[in-house]
Design a protein around this motif. Structure first.
Motif, PDB file in Angstrom:
ATOM      1  N   PRO A  34     -40.141-117.820 -11.360  1.00 29.69           N
ATOM      2  CA  PRO A  34     -40.172-117.830  -9.891  1.00 29.69           C
ATOM      3  C   PRO A  34     -39.325-116.758  -9.229  1.00 29.69           C
ATOM      4  O   PRO A  34     -39.547-116.426  -8.071  1.00 29.69           O
ATOM      5  CB  PRO A  34     -39.664-119.235  -9.545  1.00 29.69           C
ATOM      6  N   PHE A  35     -38.346-116.221  -9.943  1.00 28.14           N
ATOM      7  CA  PHE A  35     -37.472-115.201  -9.352  1.00 28.14           C
ATOM      8  C   PHE A  35     -37.643-113.842 -10.035  1.00 28.14           C
ATOM      9  O   PHE A  35     -36.776-112.969  -9.898  1.00 28.14           O
ATOM     10  CB  PHE A  35     -36.007-115.653  -9.430  1.00 28.14           C
ATOM     11  N   VAL A  86     -28.714-120.919  -3.443  1.00 31.54           N
ATOM     12  CA  VAL A  86     -30.089-120.579  -3.043  1.00 31.54           C
ATOM     13  C   VAL A  86     -31.042-121.708  -3.378  1.00 31.54           C
ATOM     14  O   VAL A  86     -31.897-122.079  -2.565  1.00 31.54           O
ATOM     15  CB  VAL A  86     -30.547-119.276  -3.735  1.00 31.54           C
ATOM     16  N   ALA A  87     -30.958-122.277  -4.581  1.00 34.84           N
ATOM     17  CA  ALA A  87     -31.875-123.332  -5.014  1.00 34.84           C
ATOM     18  C   ALA A  87     -31.169-124.267  -5.977  1.00 34.84           C
ATOM     19  O   ALA A  87     -30.317-123.839  -6.765  1.00 34.84           O
ATOM     20  CB  ALA A  87     -33.109-122.726  -5.677  1.00 34.84           C
ATOM     21  N   THR A  88     -31.546-125.563  -5.925  1.00 32.48           N
ATOM     22  CA  THR A  88     -30.896-126.561  -6.773  1.00 32.48           C
ATOM     23  C   THR A  88     -31.887-127.473  -7.478  1.00 32.48           C
ATOM     24  O   THR A  88     -31.478-128.293  -8.295  1.00 32.48           O
ATOM     25  CB  THR A  88     -29.944-127.438  -5.943  1.00 32.48           C
ATOM     26  N   THR A  89     -33.184-127.356  -7.188  1.00 36.32           N
ATOM     27  CA  THR A  89     -34.165-128.278  -7.751  1.00 36.32           C
ATOM     28  C   THR A  89     -35.196-127.534  -8.590  1.00 36.32           C
ATOM     29  O   THR A  89     -35.378-126.318  -8.451  1.00 36.32           O
ATOM     30  CB  THR A  89     -34.903-129.036  -6.635  1.00 36.32           C
ATOM     31  N   GLU A  91     -38.361-127.865  -8.266  1.00 40.63           N
ATOM     32  CA  GLU A  91     -39.397-127.414  -7.340  1.00 40.63           C
ATOM     33  C   GLU A  91     -39.072-126.057  -6.734  1.00 40.63           C
ATOM     34  O   GLU A  91     -39.970-125.270  -6.420  1.00 40.63           O
ATOM     35  CB  GLU A  91     -39.581-128.450  -6.223  1.00 40.63           C
ATOM     36  N   ASP A  92     -37.784-125.760  -6.598  1.00 43.33           N
ATOM     37  CA  ASP A  92     -37.368-124.489  -5.995  1.00 43.33           C
ATOM     38  C   ASP A  92     -37.027-123.422  -7.033  1.00 43.33           C
ATOM     39  O   ASP A  92     -36.548-122.347  -6.675  1.00 43.33           O
ATOM     40  CB  ASP A  92     -36.159-124.712  -5.082  1.00 43.33           C
ATOM     41  N   GLY A  93     -37.241-123.738  -8.334  1.00 41.00           N
ATOM     42  CA  GLY A  93     -37.086-122.689  -9.341  1.00 41.00           C
ATOM     43  C   GLY A  93     -36.018-122.886 -10.382  1.00 41.00           C
ATOM     44  O   GLY A  93     -35.850-122.032 -11.260  1.00 41.00           O
ATOM     45  N   MET A 103     -27.661-124.210 -10.632  1.00 40.21           N
ATOM     46  CA  MET A 103     -28.066-123.792  -9.300  1.00 40.21           C
ATOM     47  C   MET A 103     -28.330-122.292  -9.308  1.00 40.21           C
ATOM     48  O   MET A 103     -27.655-121.541 -10.009  1.00 40.21           O
ATOM     49  CB  MET A 103     -27.003-124.161  -8.249  1.00 40.21           C
ATOM     50  N   CYS A 105     -28.031-118.947  -7.405  1.00 36.23           N
ATOM     51  CA  CYS A 105     -27.059-118.495  -6.409  1.00 36.23           C
ATOM     52  C   CYS A 105     -27.278-117.017  -6.084  1.00 36.23           C
ATOM     53  O   CYS A 105     -27.751-116.249  -6.918  1.00 36.23           O
ATOM     54  CB  CYS A 105     -25.638-118.668  -6.933  1.00 36.23           C
TER      55      CYS A 105
END
Length: 306
Positions: A34-35, A86-89, A91-93, A103, A105
């Motif tokens: 995802p990133f 930036v994201a912790t789940t 679903e968010d990557g 996480m 960051c």
């Protein structure tokens, strides 16, 4: 740090770049995820490793990484300070294999300073005070003892050391020489503000925040000074039970004290002065240490650790 750091887990979409005493860092892989293609983020994974006396121990503390991550995220939400999350789940990557302990960051241009605020006298501050009635060259009143509450919280920076070395306490003037007067004042103000807010929250929950260490960096995209790393966990802060606080003696803390005490005891059979790695921790020390971390999480957040 003389002990070997275990190999970091392989995570699809991420390339491992660094391992510290507790955390493993990854950058986005170039072949998907995802990133993919982004150079402005890093994945921070908190392991269950524990260190003591400049050794990473062979025995881990179950769930420690999840507790540190969950507590940091809770505190980020309590503080009115820009942070690097930036994201912790999933679903968010965040990779499913490390969900709950990781996480994503923003990469920050970190300042080479450990920003420490002390509201109570103990630890290395107490050692200096006994020798010179100062902490980081700041004069303090006479008659203070181990655990004394300071009339006003103080800012005592330290210079970051290489991995395996001890950070060195420095004066505020030395910090100004390193980062400049304007940045130094901003870091002092932010650190004391974080301590003041967190000390109040902890006290409402029957816990004393004796001191804490935070780290800051500049967000390259905005130029804003941003709070990074972990924040207000038992690994970066000294928490005491307010009901047991008794100045004049060492205070029981919500951290790895059980581990340090056992390693220093005759029962462990370990000679701290030798080059021999520490022995494996017995099950009861592991259990009591885990319970102490869980208690800190639950009392501070008001949530049950699952």
């Amino acid at each position: 740090m003389t002990s070997m750091i275990p190999a970091a887990p392989i995570l699809p979409g991420w390339s491992h770049v660094y391992s510290g005493k507790v955390r493993d860092l990854y950058q986005p892989a170039s072949d998907g995820g995802p990133f993919a293609g982004r150079d402005d983020v890093v994945l921070v994974v908190a392991s269950d490793r524990i260190s003591a006396y400049d050794h990473i121990l062979a025995t881990e503390i179950p769930d420690k990484g999840r507790i540190l991550t969950g507590l940091s995220l809770w505190w980020f939400g309590q503080l009115n300070v820009p942070n690097h999350v930036v994201a912790t789940t999933v679903e968010d990557g965040v990779p499913a294999a490390v969900a709950g302990r990781a996480m994503v960051c923003r990469k920050l241009e970190m300042f080479p300073i450990e920003c420490i605020s002390r509201g109570y006298l103990t630890g290395s501050g107490l050692i200096e005070y006994r020798a010179s009635q100062t902490v980081c060259s700041l004069p303090l009143p006479a008659g203070l003892v181990d655990g004394s509450r300071l009339e006003k919280a103080i800012f005592t920076p330290s210079a970051k050391a290489e991995v395996g070395e001890h950070d060195e306490n420095i004066t505020y003037e030395a910090m100004v020489d390193t980062v400049g007067a304007g940045i130094a004042e901003d870091l002092r103000r932010l650190t004391l503000g974080i301590y003041s807010r967190a000390e109040e929250i902890a006290r409402e929950r029957g816990i004393i925040l004796a001191d804490t260490k935070v780290e800051f960096g500049t967000d390259p995209a905005t130029g804003v000074i941003t709070l990074g790393d972990e924040v207000l966990t038992p690994d970066s802060s000294r928490f005491w039970d307010a009901g047991l606080w008794a100045p004049g003696q060492a205070q029981p803390s919500f951290d790895k004290q059980y581990v340090r005490d056992w390693l220093a005891s005759a029962e462990s059979g370990w000679d701290r002065a030798s080059d021999t790695p520490p022995p494996a921790l017995p099950a009861d020390v592991v259990q009591r240490t885990r319970a102490r971390y869980v208690e800190a999480f639950e009392r501070l957040t008001g949530a049950t650790f699952v």
